[in-house]
Design an enzyme around this catalytic site. Structure first.
Site, short mmCIF file in Angstrom:
data_model
loop_
_atom_site.label_atom_id
_atom_site.label_comp_id
_atom_site.label_asym_id
_atom_site.label_seq_id
_atom_site.Cartn_x
_atom_site.Cartn_y
_atom_site.Cartn_z
CD GLU A 38 -3.03 -1.19 2.48
OE1 GLU A 38 -4.15 -1.40 2.08
OE2 GLU A 38 -2.57 -0.59 3.48
CG ASP A 93 -7.51 -5.24 5.32
OD1 ASP A 93 -6.94 -5.38 6.55
OD2 ASP A 93 -7.68 -4.13 4.80
CD GLU A 150 -9.96 -1.05 7.99
OE1 GLU A 150 -9.01 -1.47 8.90
OE2 GLU A 150 -9.71 -0.59 6.94
#
Lengths: 698, 698
Positions: free
Chosen positions: A301, A374, A402
Site C-alpha cells: 500500500e 483484510d 474497521e
C-alpha cells in the site's frame, strides 16, 4: 427588583406544599473508564465469604516494581470488592512469592489457599518472576470479582504463547488510523515531561489480561519515531510500563535512513544503511534496555521496502534483525499486495512469502492477518498458517472494528478469533497450534474517549483479545462471562441474558453486512456503510465489485480451479472440502464460488432468497439486542444503560441501511422480485449511492 | 510448580516481619473534569456556618426546565459543600422565584437571605425569568463555595452585555483548528442518537459563568452544517442546552449555496441565493425555534465572500440577515486582510469596514478581534472600536492560546482582556463601553481532554472570559480568587500565593516571547515556538520578518506618519500619545516604532539591553512559578499537582528556547555583544532554525 416581604411571604406560605427533596448524588459517574477493573462491591454470599476471609495484603517490602504494583492492585481491588480498605492485620494474609524457583513459561503463576496452623487461611501467589506474581494478583482479583470463594481458590496458569501484543495504528500528531474512539491515548507532544495517569491505567488493563508488548505507532510509520526528539518520549513510556511486564516496540519506516538519517539510499545491503540502523538500535537500547524491536510494513500500500532496491522481504527483515541483535525482534508483516490487479489479491501474500520459508533470521517473525484479505467480518483463515514450517509466524487480529461497523452497537469478536484459532490448517495443526510458539498481535481499539474504546461493548474485544492470546483454549462464552461480571454486573439473570446476545452479535454483523462469504463491500476509504456498487476505483482490488462479481446471472468470486484457484494455496484436505459448494460451510460460500442467483442452498432456498433471509436475520438480531437491552435496565447504571441504548439505536439504523442498500443494488442487477412478504428497501438505489461521509472517523 | 508446604511455611514465618498495609484508596481522581464546579466539602468556620444554616432546597414543582436544572445544581452543589445530601426539611429553605415581575436585562437575579417568623433564615433566589434563577443558583453556589455565610448573602446582578458567546473552531471530523486539548467535544458522528453526558456538563459550566450563546463550528466553515443530515444533530444539542439558557449558532460558508445547494452562484443579490438562505433559515427555525444565527468569515484567508461577486461585506451580511429575519443574528467577522501586501496588514480591517458604518442591517453585528493583528500576546486595541458609531460591534477574544504557548504552563489571560476592555478609545468610551450594548465572543479552548482545556490552568481562562463578559468591571484579581477557591483550594495561604503567580503570568509570556511590542514571531503554520528569521513565505504579512523589520541597525515596525501611518486610524488623542516613543507605554514600543538598537529606553538601557532584560525577566518569571508551585504541594491533590508541575517544566523549557532563539537571531543581524554576565544562547542559530514540528497540534 424583588418586591421584598410580600414575595417572601408568598414563598414561605407555599413551602409546606412542596414535595420532598430528591436525593442528590455526587457519586462517580459510571463512564466505563474503569474497564473490567471496576472492582464493584460484592454482594450476597460472595460478600459474606470475602468478609469472613478478611484478606490482608501482606507488604513484602520487596523493591521490585512489579511486586509493588501487584500489591497496590490487590489493595485497590480488595478495597473495591469489600467496600472498604482491607484490614492490615488479623485476617487471612495474601502473600506474594515471586521467586519460587519454578521453571516454565515466563509469566506463569500459581494461586492457592492454604490452611495455617492458627486455623486461618493464607492465599499464596507464587511465580518464578515478579511479572508472574502480578499476573497472579490480577487473576486472583478476577476470580474474587466473579464471586469465587477466596478460601478455596486454586489457579495454576501459564501463557500459551510468549508474545501477546497490541499494535497501535497511532500517529505522532494524535490521529489514529482506523481509530473510532477519539484521539490517540499517547500524548507524544507533551512527553517526556508529562506522563498522563492514563498511561498507567492502560498498563494495568493490559497486564490484567497478560498483554506483554505494545507497538506504539502506526505501521504506516512516521520516521519521527526514529529522531532524537522522540527518544526520551519513548523511554518515559517504556519506563512507566516496565513494572507491568510490557515491552515497547515501534513501527519503523523502511526508508527512514533517507528521511531522518540523511542517507541517499535505504538499500538493506548498503553498508551505510546497515550501520545507520545499528546505530538507531543502539540508541534505543541505551535508553530502553528491554526495547522490544521493530514492526515493519514494507512494500505494501505504497510503503517503502526492500523491493524498492530489488531485495527480498527476507533480506530487508534480516538486515533489521542484525541491527537489533539478539535482544530484539523484527516483526515483518505479510500483508502485501501488488499494485497491478493481475493476481487475485487474496493469493498475493502466500505467493510472496511461501518461497521465503526458512530464509528469515531467528529473530524475525512473520505477522500474518487472520484471513487472506483484510479483517473482514468473516474470512477463511490465511493459507500461510501452517504453510511455512521453517518460519516463526504470529497472528495479527484487528480489535478495532474497521470493517465491522466501527464503534457502535454490540459486536463481540471472540467468536471470530476462535473460529480462526480453532481452524485445522490441514498441515497437522490448528492455527492456534501454529502460532503458539510465537504469539498474537491485535490492532488496538483504544482512544482518548473516556470509555477507551468509543463504545462500552468494544472494551470486551480488548479483553477477549488478551485472554485468547493468554489461552486460545478459553471459550468465547467463558470470556464473555468474565468480562460481563467484572464490567457490568454479576447478577446471574443479567449474565444469562447478556452473554448470549454478545455471542450471537458477530454472526449478526456478518448477516446484515456481508452474508454467505461476501467481503469488502464497505464504503470507499472510510469503510463505513455499504457500497457494493463501487466499481470505478483505480486499483481493481479496491472496488467492492471486484469481490462480489455480481451481475444479472449470479454472484460470488470463483476461487476454485475454474477461477483464481486461490483454493490451491490451502492444504489438500482443506481445499477439497471447500471446492464443493454443496459440502462446504455456506458461511464462506461466495468467497470461493461464483453461483447463479437460482443456486439451491442447503436450506432449500435459492441463493437469492437465502441471501435476503440472512440480511433479515442480521437486522432482526440487532432489533432483538436493542429490545433485550431495554429489559436489562434494572441491572445497569443509568449512564452506561443510556450509552449502550443509544449505540444500539445507531446499529439498528445501520443494519437496515446495509440490508436495504445491498438488496437495492443486487436487484438493479438481477431484477428478481423479493420473496413474498419481504419489506422492499426504504429508498431507491440512487439514494444510497449518493450518501457521502466526508466526516467519517478513522 | 510451587513446592507446597515448605514454601507456605517459609512465607508464613516471615509474615510477622512485614510492614503494615498502606491504606488503599478508591476515591475519584482529581483529574480536573469538574472544573470550577468542584464543590469540595467546606471546612472550618465556613462548614460550621453552612451546617448551622442547614439549607433545604425547596422543590417548586415547576415544570420549567431551567428551574429544574437550577434545583438540581443546588442539590448537587450543596451535597458537595456539606459533604452529605442536604436535609429535605427542618432547615433554612432555598426558594426560587423565577417570575418576580421585575424588569431589566434578561438573566438578572437577586439572591437574599431573609429572616422568617419561625426564626430560621430563608434564602430567596428571584429573577424575572427562569434562566435568571439558574444564574442566581450558580452565583449562590459560588459564594458558598468561597466560604461566604449563607445567612447574610446578598447578591443583585445583571449581565453587562446581552451576548456572551463561545466560538468553537471545531470541524465536523472532530479536529479543532487551534485546539490544544484533544479532539472536539462535539461528537457529530454519533449525534443525534448519542448525546454525551459531557454536553450537559459543558452547558452547566457555561451557564455558571453566564455564557448564553455557542457557535458550534469553525469559522473556516464546512458546508456540512447546512445539510439535512446535520439538522437533527444540531437540534439535539440545542434542545439539551436550552434549559441552560444557551442558544446555538453555526458558522456558515458563504459559498454553501453552490456546495450544498446545487446553485451556480452565491451572489448575495441573486434571487435564488436569497431564497436558498431563507429556506435554510426556515429549516433551522423549524428544528430549533430559538436558533441564534450565523457567524461568517468572508473574504478572508481564502474564504469565499460577497466580494467574489463585487458586493460589499454589508451586502453579504444584510442578505443573510434578511434570511434570518428578526429572530436571529448575523455575526460578521472584521478579520480580513487582502492577499496583496500593499497595505500594512493591521490597517486593512479598518480601511475595509469603516466606510460601511451605518450600512448594516439591525440584526447584523460586526465582530472585531481585540487587536488589529491576530491574538498576539500583546496588541494595542483595534482601531475599529469606537470608530463605527452606527454599527453594532462585539469583541472577539481568543481563549485558546494559539500564539501564547498553547496549552502548557500558566498563562492567565484576564489581564490581557482587561487591558483591552479598559482602554479608552479616544472616541468618548472605553472598549468595554463600546461593546456593552452588544457582546463578547471568545474562541473556545475546550477539547476532549479529561481536563477540558489541555492544561489545568487554562480552565481559568474559560472561566475568566465568561466572568468578564458578564461584568467587564470585575478585576483580574477577583476572578482569579474565585477560580482558585472553587477549583483548587480555599486555603488563604494557597490563594495568597497562587493568585499573584497567575496575575503576572501573562506579562511573563509577553516577555519571553515578544517583548516591547514585537508580534507574530511564532513558527510558521502551527505558531509554536520562535521563528523571527522566517522571511520567505509567499505572502509578506505571513513572515515574522515583516513584523520585526530587524536589521543591523534596528528593529520595529514604523506605523507613524513616516511609516505605514496605522496610527492615523486611532482617535487623535490616542494617536498623539503613541506617536512619541518617549511618552508611550513601552510595552507597545516596537509595534509602532522602528528604532535603532542603541535607542535609549525609559529604563536608561539601550533598546538591545532592554530587550534582553525583558527576555530574561520572562524566563525568570516562569522559573519562579515552577519553584513556587513546588511549595504549594501541601494544598493540592497529587494528580493535579504533578500535572501542573509537568506542564510548568515544559513552559520553562519553552521560555528558554524563545529567549535563546530570539537573541541568537538578533545577534546574527546586529552583531552586538550580550551585556556582561548574560548567558549566551544554548545553541547556534542554525540549530534553532532547523527545528521542525510536523507533529504540532492545533
Amino acid at each position: 427588583m424583588m418586591r421584598g416581604r410580600s414575595l417572601v411571604n408568598r414563598i414561605a406560605a407555599s413551602i409546606a406544599a412542596l414535595a420532598l427533596l430528591m436525593a442528590g448524588h455526587a457519586a462517580t459517574a459510571e463512564d466505563g473508564y474503569a474497564l473490567w477493573l471496576r472492582y464493584a462491591p460484592l454482594t450476597g454470599s460472595a460478600k459474606e465469604r470475602l468478609d469472613q476471609f478478611n484478606p490482608v495484603v501482606v507488604q513484602t517490602g520487596e523493591a521490585d516494581p512489579s511486586v509493588k504494583v501487584a500489591e497496590e492492585e490487590l489493595r485497590r481491588g480488595l478495597t473495591g470488592l469489600l467496600g472498604h480498605v482491607p484490614a492490615s492485620s488479623g485476617g487471612s494474609p495474601i502473600v506474594l512469592a515471586c521467586n519460587d524457583g519454578s521453571s516454565g513459561a515466563r509469566g506463569h503463576f500459581n494461586v492457592a489457599a492454604h490452611q495455617q496452623a492458627n486455623g486461618r487461611s493464607l492465599l499464596a501467589i507464587s511465580a518464578a518472576d515478579s511479572v508472574g506474581c502480578l499476573y497472579g494478583a490480577f487473576a486472583l482479583l478476577r476470580e474474587l470479582s466473579l464471586g469465587r470463594d477466596p478460601a478455596t481458590v486454586e489457579l495454576a496458569q501459564a501463557p500459551a504463547m510468549p508474545l501477546r501484543m497490541l499494535d497501535h495504528w497511532d500517529n505522532p500528531d494524535g490521529t489514529v488510523e482506523r481509530g473510532y474512539a477519539g484521539r490517540s491515548i499517547f500524548d507524544w507532544w507533551h512527553l517526556p515531561e508529562e506522563l498522563s495517569p492514563r498511561m498507567i491505567d492502560y498498563a494495568r488493563a493490559n497486564a490484567s489480561i497478560g498483554i506483554n508488548g505494545v507497538v506504539v505507532n502506526n505501521v504506516n510509520a512516521s520516521p519521527l519515531f526514529l529522531t532524537e526528539r522522540y527518544l526520551p518520549k519513548l523511554k518515559r513510556l517504556a519506563d512507566a510500563w516496565r513494572p507491568y511486564g510490557i515491552r515497547l516496540y515501534i513501527s519503523v519506516r523502511f526508508s527512514a535512513p533517507i528521511e531522518v538519517g540523511g542517507l541517499k539510499t535505504a538499500d538493506p545491503l548498503a553498508p551505510q544503511v546497515k550501520a545507520w540502523w545499528k546505530a538507531q538500535a543502539g540508541k534505543l537500547y541505551q535508553a530502553i534496555p528491554d526495547f522490544g524491536g521493530f514492526l515493519v510494513k514494507a512494500n505494501s500500500e505504497g510503503q517503502p521496502g526492500p523491493q524498492d532496491y530489488h531485495r527480498t522481504h527476507a533480506q530487508g527483515a534480516n538486515m533489521l534483525a542484525a541491527a537489533l541483535g539478539n535482544r530484539g525482534t523484527v516483526i515483518w508483516r505479510a500483508f502485501v499486495y501488488a499494485s497491478s490487479g493481475e493476481t487475485d489479491r487474496v493469493k498475493q501474500a502466500y505467493e510472496e512469502f511461501k518461497p521465503l520459508d526458512g530464509k528469515f533470521a531467528p529473530n524475525v517473525i512473520l505477522q500474518v492477518k487472520n484471513g487472506p484479505l483484510d479483517f473482514q467480518p468473516r474470512e477463511p483463515f490465511h493459507p500461510l498458517f501452517g504453510a511455512m514450517p521453517h518460519t516463526r509466524m504470529m497472528l495479527e487480529a484487528q480489535i478495532t472494528r474497521e470493517y465491522l461497523g466501527q464503534a457502535t452497537g454490540i459486536v463481540y469478536l471472540a467468536p471470530l478469533w476462535k473460529e480462526v484459532l480453532d481452524a485445522p490448517t490441514g498441515h497437522g495443526a490448528t492455527v492456534a497450534q501454529v502460532i503458539e510458539p510465537t504469539g498474537m498481535a491485535g490492532v488496538a481499539n483504544t482512544g482518548s474517549d473516556r470509555d477507551w474504546t468509543g463504545d462500552q461493548f468494544d472494551q470486551a474485544n480488548w479483553y477477549a483479545f488478551g485472554r485468547l492470546a493468554w489461552s486460545p483454549a478459553l471459550s468465547s462464552d467463558q470470556i464473555a462471562r468474565e468480562w460481563v461480571g467484572q464490567t457490568f454486573s454479576r447478577n446471574p439473570n443479567f449474565v444469562r441474558q447478556l452473554v448470549p446476545m454478545m455471542l450471537s452479535s458477530r454472526q449478526a454483523v456478518v448477516d446484515y453486512m456481508t452474508p454467505l462469504g461476501l467481503a469488502h463491500q464497505m464504503g470507499t476509504g472510510h469503510h463505513y456503510g455499504p457500497a457494493p456498487w463501487v466499481c470505478t476505483l483505480d486499483r481493481p482490488e479496491w472496488n467492492p465489485c471486484y469481490y462480489n462479481r455480481a451481475d444479472a446471472e449470479g454472484i460470488g468470486f470463483d476461487r476454485t480451479r475454474s477461477g483464481s484457484d486461490a483454493l490451491a494455496q490451502y492444504a489438500p484436505s482443506v481445499a477439497a472440502q471447500w471446492a464443493d459448494p454443496r459440502t462446504m460451510d455456506e458461511n464462506d460460500l461466495l468467497w470461493f464460488h461464483h453461483l447463479p442467483w437460482s443456486y439451491r442452498t442447503q436450506s432449500g432456498k435459492s441463493l437469492w432468497d437465502e441471501l435476503i433471509s440472512r440480511y433479515d436475520r442480521g437486522v432482526a438480531a440487532v432489533d432483538s439486542m436493542a429490545r433485550e437491552w431495554q429489559t436489562l435496565q434494572p441491572y445497569v447504571d443509568h449512564e452506561r444503560f443510556v450509552d449502550v441504548a443509544s449505540s444500539l439505536a445507531i446499529q439498528r439504523k445501520e443494519a437496515r441501511w446495509w440490508r436495504d442498500a445491498s438488496i437495492a443494488y443486487w436487484q438493479s442487477l438481477n431484477h428478481l422480485p423479493l420473496p413474498a412478504g419481504e419489506r422492499p428497501p426504504e429508498h431507491s438505489l440512487s439514494y444510497y449511492e449518493a450518501l457521502e461521509f466526508p466526516d467519517a472517523p478513522g
